[in-house]
Design an enzyme around this catalytic site. Structure first.
Site, PDB file in Angstrom:
ATOM      1  N   ALA A  74       0.833  -1.208   0.000  1.00 56.09           N
ATOM      2  CA  ALA A  74       0.000   0.000   0.000  1.00 56.09           C
ATOM      3  C   ALA A  74       0.867   1.257   0.000  1.00 56.09           C
ATOM      4  O   ALA A  74       1.633   1.478   0.936  1.00 56.09           O
ATOM      5  CB  ALA A  74      -0.894  -0.005   1.239  1.00 56.09           C
ATOM      6  N   TYR A 141       8.661  10.130  -4.472  1.00 57.14           N
ATOM      7  CA  TYR A 141       8.160   8.751  -4.371  1.00 57.14           C
ATOM      8  C   TYR A 141       9.322   7.781  -4.144  1.00 57.14           C
ATOM      9  O   TYR A 141       9.309   6.974  -3.202  1.00 57.14           O
ATOM     10  CB  TYR A 141       7.392   8.389  -5.647  1.00 57.14           C
ATOM     11  CG  TYR A 141       7.266   6.907  -5.874  1.00 57.14           C
ATOM     12  CD1 TYR A 141       6.525   6.125  -5.002  1.00 57.14           C
ATOM     13  CD2 TYR A 141       7.888   6.294  -6.963  1.00 57.14           C
ATOM     14  CE1 TYR A 141       6.425   4.757  -5.199  1.00 57.14           C
ATOM     15  CE2 TYR A 141       7.794   4.936  -7.168  1.00 57.14           C
ATOM     16  CZ  TYR A 141       7.051   4.167  -6.279  1.00 57.14           C
ATOM     17  OH  TYR A 141       6.963   2.816  -6.472  1.00 57.14           O
ATOM     18  N   LEU A 189       2.052   3.217 -19.443  1.00 60.09           N
ATOM     19  CA  LEU A 189       2.067   3.112 -20.904  1.00 60.09           C
ATOM     20  C   LEU A 189       1.161   2.003 -21.450  1.00 60.09           C
ATOM     21  O   LEU A 189       0.323   2.275 -22.314  1.00 60.09           O
ATOM     22  CB  LEU A 189       3.519   2.889 -21.382  1.00 60.09           C
ATOM     23  CG  LEU A 189       3.662   2.782 -22.897  1.00 60.09           C
ATOM     24  CD1 LEU A 189       3.281   4.094 -23.573  1.00 60.09           C
ATOM     25  CD2 LEU A 189       5.081   2.365 -23.283  1.00 60.09           C
ATOM     26  N   ILE A 206       3.531   9.955 -27.217  1.00 57.65           N
ATOM     27  CA  ILE A 206       4.860   9.421 -26.892  1.00 57.65           C
ATOM     28  C   ILE A 206       5.657  10.544 -26.225  1.00 57.65           C
ATOM     29  O   ILE A 206       5.879  11.605 -26.825  1.00 57.65           O
ATOM     30  CB  ILE A 206       5.583   8.942 -28.176  1.00 57.65           C
ATOM     31  CG1 ILE A 206       4.780   7.816 -28.827  1.00 57.65           C
ATOM     32  CG2 ILE A 206       7.011   8.515 -27.864  1.00 57.65           C
ATOM     33  CD1 ILE A 206       5.300   7.380 -30.186  1.00 57.65           C
TER      34      ILE A 206
END
Ligand code: UFG
Length: 333
Positions: A74, A141, A189, A206
């Site tokens: 999580a 992150y 993607l 892209i």
């Protein structure tokens, strides 16, 4: 083994839960369903709906279910979002991880698997990237995951907590047509490309065609969730022999253009693609050297063929065009 899986209703967590249950483990999923899906939780697993910001709820789950091991998935995981909202990652991921670790130590749990990331390496100075590559997180992150890895180091040193930090490269594919990737918003993607094939988006953009790669687009190491799940289970079984850190990828990469081309073959859809600017922070190439886990745990990726990877993702998306279809719908007027 009795295990507690945080984020066990999410994309990677639910795949690992599936394999744990299949292997005879007793699983408790701890998930606040803010990103996960109830329908993704294996029916034989117990689901506790709560957040890791709720220390009392964690303690209750530990006391009631007495797990022998924890697998921690999580978290907030989007690199781009973490650049915009660093506290969501540096704050929540770290605080929630700390709550979980403190409770684990207090309840005598001494086995821990951390879902970590290749983003720890930022713009790496090695190719392929092994575990000794210097750490320089590319985002808040990645930094939050590195802080958790360091906390685990000290938990081992001080309390004998055996841990494995598994640094995934690009997770992809579906474990079965019933268990796949369903993010909102979707930023990855392969699902974006398949949403174009489903007619849900007009085209894929892209992000940069001027990288120093053969076709100018970024190259990533796409690792299938089934291979990821296998690595988690092997790491869990091996923990009693000591803590460990592994990079997890298949050892070669595919460019954005190659992925789009393969998806055109698999889906039969033209999948229009347009060139856009680079996405800040994207390295040109990210390829894992996973020799260490291969050598130590006999892990080997089965999914190395790009077409097969996309076929497995497509089998999920084609049959679940709206994902788990559990989003709150607008109130009837
Ligand atoms: N890309 C596009 N267009 C899109 C989406 C992505 O060109 O619409 C490109 C990206 O620029 C990148 C590649 O496709 O080159 C893969 O991008 P993803 O967003 O699918 O994945 P990332 O490589 O950004 O990130 C993933 C995980 C992170 C993890 C990282 C580690 O989401 O959590 O892999 O390699 F940190």
């Amino acid at each position: 083994m009795r295990v507690l899986v945080t984020g066990g209703a999410g994309y990677i967590g639910s795949a690992v839960v599936q394999q744990l249950v299949a292997g005879g483990d007793e699983v408790v999923v701890f998930d606040d369903l803010s990103q996960g899906h109830r329908a993704a939780v294996h029916p034989q697993a117990t689901l506790v709906v709560a957040g890791l910001d709720d220390r009392a709820a964690i303690d209750r789950a530990m006391a009631e279910h007495r797990p022998e091991g924890i697998l921690h998935f999580a978290s907030h995981t989007l690199v781009g979002e973490s650049m915009e909202h660093p506290f969501r990652h540096l704050g929540n991921n770290v605080r929630n991880g700390l709550n979980l670790l403190e409770s684990a130590v207090e309840h005598g749990v001494r086995r821990f698997i951390l879902s970590s990331t290749a983003n720890l390496f930022g713009l790496p100075d090695r190719d392929p990237i092994d575990e000794d590559t210097s750490i320089s997180p590319g985002s808040p992150y990645g930094e939050s995951k590195f802080i958790l890895e360091r906390m685990l180091h000290w938990m081992d040193d001080r309390f004998g907590m055996r841990y494995a930090a598994l640094r995934y490269f690009n997770a992809c594919g579906a474990l079965s047509p019933e268990l796949g990737e369903d993010h909102d918003p979707e930023t990855h993607l392969i699902p974006i490309i398949l949403q174009v094939a489903l007619g849900q988006r007009e085209r894929v953009t892209i992000f940069g065609e001027d990288y120093e790669t053969p076709d100018g687009t970024c190259i990533r190491d796409y690792i299938h969730v089934e291979d990821l799940a296998d690595a988690h289970i092997r790491a869990l079984r091996a923990l009693d022999q000591g803590s460990r850190t592994y990079n997890l990828g298949i050892g070669h990469g595919f460019s954005v253009r190659q992925v789009i081309e393969a998806a055109r073959d698999v889906t039969g859809h033209p999948i229009p693609a347009v060139a856009g600017p680079r996405r800040p922070g994207d390295p040109a190439r990210l390829i894992a050297a996973s020799d260490r886990i291969q050598r130590e745990l006999g892990w080997e990726p089965k999914w190395t063929d790009l077409h097969a990877i996309i076929e497995s993702a497509w089998a999920w998306h084609r049959t679940h065009p709206r994902g788990y279809d559990d989003r709150a719908s607008a109130p009837a007027s």
